[in-house]
Design a protein around this motif. Structure first.
Motif: not given
Length: 59
Positions: A4-11, A14-17, A42-49, A55-57
Motif C-alpha cells: 500500500a502506498r502512503p496517503d500523502v494528502p492524509g499525512v 494530519g500534520t497540519v491538524l 516549524a519543529l512541531l509541524l516537521v515532527t508531526a509530519g 505511521a503510514s509506512r
C-alpha cells in the motif's frame, strides 16, 4: 502482494491538524509564549509530519 502506498494528502492534513492542535494546547497552557512560535511551530509541524509518514509506512 502489492504494498500500500502512503496517503500523502492524509499525512499532510494530519500534520497540519496535529501541529495546530499542539501549538494551540501549548500556548493555551502557558508553555509557549506567542513570541516563541516561529521556530517552535516549524519543529512541531516537521515532527508531526515525520510521525505521520512513519505511521503510514507501517500499515
Amino acid at each position: 502482494m502489492k504494498k500500500a502506498r502512503p496517503d500523502v494528502p492524509g499525512v499532510v492534513a494530519g500534520t497540519v491538524l496535529a501541529g495546530g492542535a499542539s501549538i494551540w494546547m501549548l500556548t493555551g497552557n502557558g508553555v509557549l509564549q506567542p513570541d516563541d512560535l516561529g521556530v517552535t511551530s516549524a519543529l512541531l509541524l516537521v515532527t508531526a509530519g515525520l510521525l505521520g509518514l512513519a505511521a503510514s509506512r507501517r500499515g
